[in-house]
Scaffold this active site. Structure first.
Site, PDB file in Angstrom:
ATOM      1  N   CYS A 103      53.763  33.534  58.243  1.00  0.00           N
ATOM      2  CA  CYS A 103      53.661  32.341  57.384  1.00  0.00           C
ATOM      3  C   CYS A 103      54.430  31.141  57.935  1.00  0.00           C
ATOM      4  CB  CYS A 103      54.157  32.661  55.979  1.00  0.00           C
ATOM      5  SG  CYS A 103      55.916  33.085  55.892  1.00  0.00           S
ATOM      6  N   CYS A 282      32.110  43.452  53.409  1.00  0.00           N
ATOM      7  CA  CYS A 282      30.722  43.645  53.834  1.00  0.00           C
ATOM      8  C   CYS A 282      30.136  44.884  53.177  1.00  0.00           C
ATOM      9  CB  CYS A 282      30.642  43.724  55.360  1.00  0.00           C
ATOM     10  SG  CYS A 282      31.352  45.231  56.025  1.00  0.00           S
TER      11      CYS A 282
END
Length: 348
Positions: A103, A282
């Site tokens: 981050c 998916c």
């Protein structure tokens, strides 16, 4: 966000003509206008990219295969690691700070987690999100560092995980430790405990059950008797064939579940009969028993390859609509929920 930062950097350098490369297919579809974002956050980011592109005299996206730009990722990660700062901040009473390589936030070393074994270091917040996502999709969490296969230890992760997530992590590790062919789940809905065939056989023998002559077994958690052959509660004095002939239809609770499944377009694993709901990702599904199949048509996946011609994903399932939607996935009892993974971590 990385693309926006890159475009701003190009404008700062007064570059009039650029080509930017996308190795992630959905982003390429968004910036070329082939896909319309369904989430407000993504739509806002795409609009920002569009506005930045208009400031160039020439700004074109190009789609590349991830394998073709591995060297770029390697250089980027090396640059990130080189920015780790452990210097003493004298203005903060001698506290030590370190930059998280995920981050890029400068954190106190008290909030930095060191992975056992490989010693890669990340902040608690990034580690918690990483572990949550992996467990959400039925995977055993490993070190987030690229190419590192060091598995995370439950005791160490308890520093940043809630007690409930610690229990889920233990369950994921147990599931991964049992071979697919050895996995057994208790058929009683209020239990559904995971066991290995050897484990349940040994427990049944210790309970004075003749496991050699019959398929009777005892659950190690709820002590309920069940048939190891047809995976139903024990049918005393009745063969599996006779039981199926006498009870060809599923119980009322199962019928309600199947009706609910049809309404919500859930799928049932043909190998272990567990019900599956696609939350995100998916259409390549991996059941907790290890069976891989297409969520659209049910066709088996072999060696990570589809045996059908169904599309691999739908845009609406790739990205969560909000952070709250992700958090809700862990609100249910972990023993009653099945989590599944896609063949690519990139979609989460």
């Amino acid at each position: 966000m990385a693309l926006i930062e890159g475009l701003n950097a190009a404008l700062t350098l007064e570059l009039p003509r650029i080509v930017f490369y996308c190795d992630y297919f959905p982003i390429y579809q968004f910036v070329t206008g082939r896909w319309n974002p369904k989430q407000r956050k993504i739509e806002a980011l795409v609009d920002q990219v569009t506005q930045l592109r208009e400031k160039f005299t020439y700004c074109i996206p190009s789609l590349v295969a991830r394998n073709d730009v591995k060297f770029a990722f390697k250089l980027a990660r090396e640059a990130i690691v080189s920015q780790v700062n452990r210097s003493t901040d004298t203005s903060a009473e001698g506290s030590l700070y370190e930059t998280c390589v995920i981050c890029f936030e400068e954190m106190s070393i008290d909030e930095i987690f060191s992975v056992d074994g490989c010693m890669h270091r990340f902040c608690y917040s990034c580690m918690k999100q990483h572990v949550e996502v992996k467990m959400l999709h039925g995977m055993v969490p490993k070190c987030p560092h690229e190419g590192c296969d060091c598995e995370l230890k439950v005791d160490s992760c308890s520093k940043f995980l809630t007690p409930k997530l610690v229990e889920i992590m233990k369950q994921r590790k147990k599931e991964a430790s049992i071979p697919v062919t050895e996995k057994v789940y208790c058929p009683y809905p209020k239990c559904s405990a995971l066991m290995s065939k050897g484990e349940v056989s040994e427990y049944s023998r210790s309970s004075a059950i003749d496991v050699g002559r019959s398929g009777s077994r005892k659950c190690i958690k709820c002590n309920g008797l069940f048939c190891i052959d047809c995976k139903v509660p024990w049918h005393d004095n009745m063969t599996c064939f006779a039981y199926k002939k006498k009870y060809p239809n599923p119980p009322g609770e199962d019928l309600k579940l199947k009706t609910l499944a049809q309404r919500n377009m859930w799928r049932q694993c043909v190998k272990c009969n567990h019900m599956i709901e696609l939350a995100a990702g998916c259409y390549h599904m991996t059941c907790r028993c290890g069976y891989e199949f297409c969520y659209t048509c049910g066709a088996e996946w072999k060696e990570k390859k589809a045996t059908c011609s169904c599309p691999l994903w739908d845009d609406g399932h790739i990205i969560y609509d909000s952070d709250e939607e992700f958090d809700e996935e862990f609100d249910e009892d972990s023993e009653d929920e099945d989590y599944y993974e896609s063949d690519s971590d990139d979609y989460y």
